[in-house]
Each structure stands twice: as C-alpha cells, then as structure tokens.
Design a protein around this motif. Sequence first.
Motif, short mmCIF file in Angstrom:
data_model
loop_
_atom_site.label_atom_id
_atom_site.label_comp_id
_atom_site.label_asym_id
_atom_site.label_seq_id
_atom_site.Cartn_x
_atom_site.Cartn_y
_atom_site.Cartn_z
N GLY B 217 0.82 -1.20 0.00
CA GLY B 217 0.00 0.00 0.00
C GLY B 217 0.86 1.25 0.00
O GLY B 217 0.53 2.25 -0.64
N GLY B 221 0.28 3.71 -3.04
CA GLY B 221 -0.55 4.88 -2.77
C GLY B 221 -2.02 4.52 -2.65
O GLY B 221 -2.89 5.37 -2.55
N ARG B 222 -2.30 3.22 -2.66
CA ARG B 222 -3.66 2.71 -2.47
C ARG B 222 -3.57 1.53 -1.50
O ARG B 222 -2.53 0.93 -1.39
CB ARG B 222 -4.25 2.21 -3.79
N GLY B 223 -4.68 1.20 -0.87
CA GLY B 223 -4.64 0.10 0.08
C GLY B 223 -4.05 0.58 1.39
O GLY B 223 -3.55 1.71 1.49
N PRO B 224 -4.10 -0.25 2.44
CA PRO B 224 -3.56 0.16 3.74
C PRO B 224 -2.06 0.46 3.61
O PRO B 224 -1.35 -0.25 2.90
CB PRO B 224 -3.79 -1.07 4.61
N ARG B 225 -1.62 1.49 4.27
CA ARG B 225 -0.27 1.99 4.08
C ARG B 225 0.77 1.24 4.91
O ARG B 225 1.75 0.73 4.38
CB ARG B 225 -0.24 3.47 4.44
N ASP B 226 0.54 1.20 6.24
CA ASP B 226 1.61 0.72 7.13
C ASP B 226 1.29 -0.56 7.88
O ASP B 226 2.17 -1.17 8.46
CB ASP B 226 1.95 1.80 8.16
N PHE B 227 0.03 -0.93 7.92
CA PHE B 227 -0.34 -2.16 8.63
C PHE B 227 -1.68 -2.64 8.09
O PHE B 227 -2.39 -1.90 7.40
CB PHE B 227 -0.40 -1.93 10.15
N ALA B 228 -1.98 -3.88 8.40
CA ALA B 228 -3.25 -4.46 7.95
C ALA B 228 -4.41 -3.78 8.67
O ALA B 228 -4.28 -3.40 9.84
CB ALA B 228 -3.25 -5.95 8.23
N VAL B 229 -5.53 -3.61 8.00
CA VAL B 229 -6.72 -3.04 8.64
C VAL B 229 -7.89 -4.02 8.57
O VAL B 229 -7.81 -5.05 7.88
CB VAL B 229 -7.12 -1.69 8.00
N ASP B 238 -8.58 -0.53 -1.74
CA ASP B 238 -7.95 -1.52 -2.62
C ASP B 238 -7.07 -2.48 -1.83
O ASP B 238 -6.62 -2.17 -0.74
CB ASP B 238 -7.08 -0.80 -3.66
N PRO B 339 -4.68 -6.98 4.20
CA PRO B 339 -3.24 -6.80 4.44
C PRO B 339 -2.69 -5.59 3.68
O PRO B 339 -3.23 -5.20 2.65
CB PRO B 339 -2.63 -8.10 3.88
#
Lengths: 480, 480
Positions: B217, B221-229, B238, B339
């Motif tokens: 991510g 620049g899309r999806g969770p950046r630093d950890f799973a949500v 995404d 993830p």
Amino acid sequence: MRGKFDLDSVYSRIDKDLKKHIATTKRLLMQPSSSQEHIGIEDCADLVSDMYRNAGCDEVEIVEIQGNPIVYGECKGESDKTLLIYFMYDTMPYNEPGWKHPPMGAKIVDMKLPVGKVKALVNRGSYNTKGPMAAFLNSVEACTKSVGRPPLNLMFVAEGEEELGSPNLPIYVKKDKKRLSKADACYFPDFEQDGDGTVNLYLGVKGVVYFELESSGKNWGRGPRDFAVHSANKAWVDSPVWRLVHALKTMTSDDGNNVLIDGFYDDVAPPSAEDEEVMKAAAKNFDAQSTKDSINVDKFMIPDDDKEALIRLYTTASTLNIDGIWAGWIEKGSKTILPHKATCKMDIRVVPNQKKDDMMPLVRKHLDRLGYKDLKMTEIDTGYDWCRSSIKEPVVQAVLRSLRAFSGEPNVWPSSGGSVPFYVFNRILGMPFALGGIGYGDLAHSPNEFMVIEGNKKLAGLAEVEKFQVHFMKEYAHAR
Amino acid sequence: MRGKFDLDSVYSRIDKDLKKHIATTKRLLMQPSSSQEHIGIEDCADLVSDMYRNAGCDEVEIVEIQGNPIVYGECKGESDKTLLIYFMYDTMPYNEPGWKHPPMGAKIVDMKLPVGKVKALVNRGSYNTKGPMAAFLNSVEACTKSVGRPPLNLMFVAEGEEELGSPNLPIYVKKDKKRLSKADACYFPDFEQDGDGTVNLYLGVKGVVYFELESSGKNWGRGPRDFAVHSANKAWVDSPVWRLVHALKTMTSDDGNNVLIDGFYDDVAPPSAEDEEVMKAAAKNFDAQSTKDSINVDKFMIPDDDKEALIRLYTTASTLNIDGIWAGWIEKGSKTILPHKATCKMDIRVVPNQKKDDMMPLVRKHLDRLGYKDLKMTEIDTGYDWCRSSIKEPVVQAVLRSLRAFSGEPNVWPSSGGSVPFYVFNRILGMPFALGGIGYGDLAHSPNEFMVIEGNKKLAGLAEVEKFQVHFMKEYAHAR
C-alpha cells in the motif's frame, strides 16, 4: 435506596467511582481472551460473571455450550421493558508485530489527535469490544449503587466466539429462545465516534463468510505431491502455486475490486427508500480525509468527492477479500523450491438479500466450472448473515435521542461494513436492535488498538460513555 | 613410499579405512553450514581446511573475502596435469518440518529402494553436496596414504555461499585468476546415479536469478499503508494482495508453464547439433517413472511417452518459478484483515544464450508496461549464468571412461536443470569442466535429504564412489 430513577444521582456516582471504573476496565482488558488461539477464555468468562454480579445482576449463569461458554445475566430494572445486551468477551490474537506498548498491558498514554489531546488506553480488545462492554457494566453498576437499579430490565448475553464467527451463538439462541424472547429489543454497546467527534449510527451490519482455499499437488495429481522439491524441476513439473494464482485471478477484476464469480451479486437488493434517504443525509457530514487517516490509507477505491458513492460502497458492497496467502519458502534468503501447495484465506461480506450459506457454493461452482475442482475449500467459521433495523424502531430512536443529547446530530448509515452476529437476535428471535454509542477507539484487528479513556470536548472519555449508556437506558425504558 | 601410481593399492586402502572415511563424512555433515541463516559457516571452513591437510595438501588457506570464506588448498600429484576441484561447503537451511530423523544427526538407516536395500545417511547436505565433497577428500587421502600422492595435481576451491547464489565467487576468481588459471580443467564431484543405478552425466548447468516481488500500500498509494486493517474496509479500499495476484497472473499462461514476459525467451538458442545427438541418445534410456518417483510427482507437465521432449524441457527450458508467497494472516483461524502488503519469491532458470543480468530488467519492464511500477523487485542473490562443456573435452571423456568402468554406459544430458556457479571457471577463466560421478542421494532442498553410504549391485556406496574418484583422477592425468 430504590426510588424514582434519577439521572443526576447516577451521573455523580459515575464521577465519584471513575478511578474504580477505569481499574475494572483495565482488569477486563488485561485478561487475555483470544478465541483464535484459545487463550484465557475460561478465566475471562469467570471475570465477566463477577462483573455481572458487581453490576447488580440477581441471576448469573455461565452457560456451557459446544464451544466457549456464554455468560448470561439478568438485572431487574425500574420499568417493565427488557433490553437484551449483547457482548463479546473474546478478542483477536494480540501477538502480531508492531505494538508500541504491550498488547495486554492496558497502558494509559497521552495521545495527540486532530481534535486535541486525550488519554488513551492501549490494549487488544479496548475498542473491539471489551472496552465498551466494561463501560456498559460500569454504568449499570453506577445505577445499582446510586438509585438501586437500572431504568429497565437487562438481560446480558456475552459470547466468547465472536472472532471465530460465533459458530455456537445461533444454536444457543435457539435453545434458550423462551427466556431470551422476553426481551423487547437488543443492543450492542460500541464506540462509534469518528476522529472529529461526530458519531456514526449504523442501522445494520453485513454478514461474513470465511474460508481457506488450497491448491496442492496431492489433490491436483500434478506438481510435487507431499513436499517441496528443487525448483530445477519447474522445467517439467507443474506448480500448485501458479495454479492458485491463476484460480484467484478469475475471481475478481484486474483491480481486485469487482467479483467475477457468476451469481455473486445476484441477490444483492437495491437500497430501500429509507436507505437512500439515510445515505443522502450521511453524505452531507462525511469527512473522507479523517476516515482515511483513521484506516491508514492514502486513497479510497473511488474519488473522495463522491461522498454518497463512498458511503454506498462501505454500506452496501459485497466483497471478496484475501486475508492471507502463503506457500513455500517465506523466510529470509533464497531457498530454490517448487512448493507442493499454496493456501489463501478469504472472506466474503454478505449484504441484503444475499444469504451467507449461498456464498461458498457459488465460489465452488465457479472454480469447478473453470476446471479447478482440485482446489480444496474449507470453511473456517460458520459465518454470519447480515441484519438491518429500521430507523423508526423505538430502540434506534432512543439511541438517537441520547446521541443528540451527548454529541449532537449523528451520522446515520444504513449498515456498517463490519459484521456482528446480530442476525441471531434480529432474524432468529425477530427482535429489533440498535448498536453503537459515543466513545472513540481505533485499530481493531491491528497493532496498537486503543480506546479513549479521558476525552476532550469532541471525544468522549469513559465517564461520558457511561453516562450516555445510562441516558439511553432511561430513554428506551420510557419509549412508546 | 612415492612411486608409480597404482590403483589397487589405493582401492585396498579405501576398503581398509572405510569406517574412518564414514566417520569423516559424518563429521562434515553434522557441522552445520547453513548460509541462508549464517549458522556454522566459520567452523565448517575450519573443518574443511583440516580435511584438506589430512588429504595431503601442502598448501591450505582460508581466504577471507567479502562474505563467507573460500577454503583453498593445493595437493601435488604424479602427473603435470592440474585439476581444479570445486566444492561448496554450505547447505540449505535444515529447520523445515517433515524430517523423520534429525537433519543434523547423520543417522545411518536401512532403506528399501526399488533396486534393493541400502544403508543411507540422512542429513542436510548429504546429497547436496557435502557428501560428495567428503568422499572426494577421502579418496585423495587414500592416495596420499597408500601411494604417496594423487595421480595429478589438485587445486581445491570450496565456497560457503553456493546456496546464496555464490555472490562473491566471481569476485574471488577474478582476483585469484593467476593462481587458478594454472589448472587445466575443473571438476565438481556430485552423486549422479538415478534410482535404477544408471548415471546421468550433465554437460552443463542452467543459470539462475532469484528475487522478491512486493506489492505494498505504501508504494502503491492505495490500500492500507503501514499495517493491515479490518477487512470491512475492502468495500472501499484496494487490496495490495489482489494486486500481486493480478500482476503475477500476467507473467505466465494459465497453467503456469509458459512465461508471457516480452522478450523472456528471445535469447534462448536452439540446441546445438551435439545437444540434439546427446538428447536423442539420452531418451533411449530415460526412465520417466523412476524419475517421477524420485521427485515426488504423479505427472510431468507433458506425457511420459515423449521422452525426448521431457529431456528437452529439463535440459533447455527457461523457467519462472514461485518459490514462496506470503501476505496477511497465515496462522490458524480467521483474522479478518485487509493486508497492507504481499510478497513472493521467484527464481528464473537461465539457459544459453540468455544472460542472467537481462532477466530481472525484462520482468521489471513487463511490470512497468502493465502499470505495476509500484511493485518492488529486490534481487536476493546475484545469480549465476549458465555454462556448457562439449562432450569431446578430455575432462569429460575421462569422467565418461570412469563411469563406464564402474556403472556402465551413462545417460549423457546436455545440461542439468539445476545451477552451480561453474560459469566462473568455464566462462570467466575459460576452463573446460565436468561434473558428476557415481553415487546416489536424493531430496536436495527437501526434508529427509540422504546419500547412500552402503550400496548394492546397482547403487554405489561410499567406498565405490571414492574408488571411482581415484579412477577418474588417473584417467584425466593421462588424458591427451
């Protein structure tokens, strides 16, 4: 000591006992109750039954079922109305990397949030949802200790398998139907404030189905059968990992966002007129940036400015997610192997009028049709169905009035994107329901999960949450 | 004691010292030397230098290089010819599940093979390739102790990073070129008998490139950046896991067997006339069933009856393999997360006239062209290039004559499917080379790796392997 219910007496009791209430909250949080790993479950059930007694329950029972016990309790109240309170006393595992404070240390830390400083309690389950549970039981205890009893009869049902998909809750509810049906409505206490202080009120939840999908040489009759072999053999031996990749790719569009499984969306109902109204109103107040900040993303799937479409997605989209995937050598370095199997974990979120029990067969049929009969599907949890409550239900109206009293006009959403097993009360027992309340927390299922314990002007701390709960009980006790 | 080299004296010394030779072999095997995890490397280098001295080396040097040391040795022999012997003293990791005996216990067990009973030594590295290394040094020691010296000058180069892709061997070879270039040819002792006793002689090896591919991510620049949500967010966020799946699917045909990366096969040369001849002859003796049994598969990619096509694949196919893949929740149960990243490990086998250094850029270009610029590629090892020797080379002919003397006509293949860093000798130093020999083992890179220590009529045990090595040295010493 029993008399006419008096909010002020209860509120001042909460203020007086706050230190004790924080200690009780910490105690519940620090008691592990990871249902995935079966850590601390029985001890936590015992602790919950003690908390029921302290809150004023005259009937407490640890109900042994097939699975983790249900902790049942009854507490007589002033009015004839009976509210069933659903709790989950289990949590997600807490051993993932990335915690800045011990995940079971219940440390209270200073936290700078966009709307100002707060004191937050960091612990697995603080937000999801042993924090709200402790707050609710504290609020009942405050009623008992100040005015002798809560404003209405309470029936507590705490389960220890929510994070396993509540496999035994429907069985229990059907078995104990006679007793549970005495309740007029049910309620799930939850922290539903956004980072800017506004409250979200969800009129429903999605259902969920969770399964593993495995590609193996053994089942396929191709590729290594029982163990990984030297990757030189890729030259003449098929790969179960490539097979899983190619099976997965058939399930979604290239961006991973549209499910391409035949019939997957067939039963998805268009939003009702009430849903449309509710979403339109919600869009006015939706703060995309603050939501993105809280869920750790830079960009949503669609542009931020289409707020109504974003709310529609979160509220009504049925999704197919890969929760995990693994095969072969996943440690440091370069082991050159052709793995004998590859597995992924997937979840499907189920919306009206899909049925959870239809979803895995649809995936199976899709795989079979494309020749992937050898891929093994294993349901991990029994899953939940979705459920919905009308905004007109008295229990929802009571929550609304209390929210307005404590934090102004809430954002009302037709559904949450998450799943709690409310279908068992709503669709098995036929009970109206509400969920939510003030309070702020974040990072459910992630490292550094927290709840605000001492708030500010925008975000409620523990004392305000408890007062809100008392207010709501009183509102519903007198609702027509 | 020095005199005309006499095979029988050496053979009888081997028979007399067999127990000691087994003990030496066990000692080398039980000394961990896992280069991936850097376990036991220095101790193993010391042990190898001791073994050189015992074998009769008058010059022994632990050469400190950038990385695990090279153990260099020289041993004077009867003829003027000098043979460079390449060894690898490192092994794959040995901590994977599935071992029936301790992977570092060097247990000798009775084993029933299709061609009869043997005694096998089970240990990581027994087959790949500390077993053959110990056997070779034992055979040199037997020469020294019986007739005073081996039939020709020997130069030993043992590296400790083969399983890391020999990143520093080319640097070392270039640096020590003057000394190493004195050798007339080079040889890699290896067990190359099939389960039915026939020997495979490979005239070359493939190259290999190994890298990680990561979708995140943060980069996307899309999806969770630093950890799973929480996976509820899949509705509007995404997924980096779906992204990896869809990127991977573009790289191969649906069956995972044809690489669809532009230019991937462009430099693959058609087999030479000698290759064609060699493959045709090999097809006559190829036993598909016994090969499948030994590599744990039920079916090859193509039907068994097309033996020449099978040999062509194993010998000449350039492959793209997924060695491992991982993302998100891979433990028991059902953590519902989206993830923030997904990673896979891949290897490419490189054949004439591909260049290893071209392969990663081709993958990069492919990903970029399809819009996957955010996917991070990290080379894990520096990789090897392929190399080839003509069947007419004197060192190959010497191996051939010795194989015929010990186990009948071998199956000659143009190349192995595996990779050893012989390009450094063959293509950097310009030296002819041979590899292989009698001896049987299996399960390189897998649990329960073993070598035969006491053979039967078909499969050579340690004593026969050592005699073969002595015979080969003598053959090459007198080759024109």
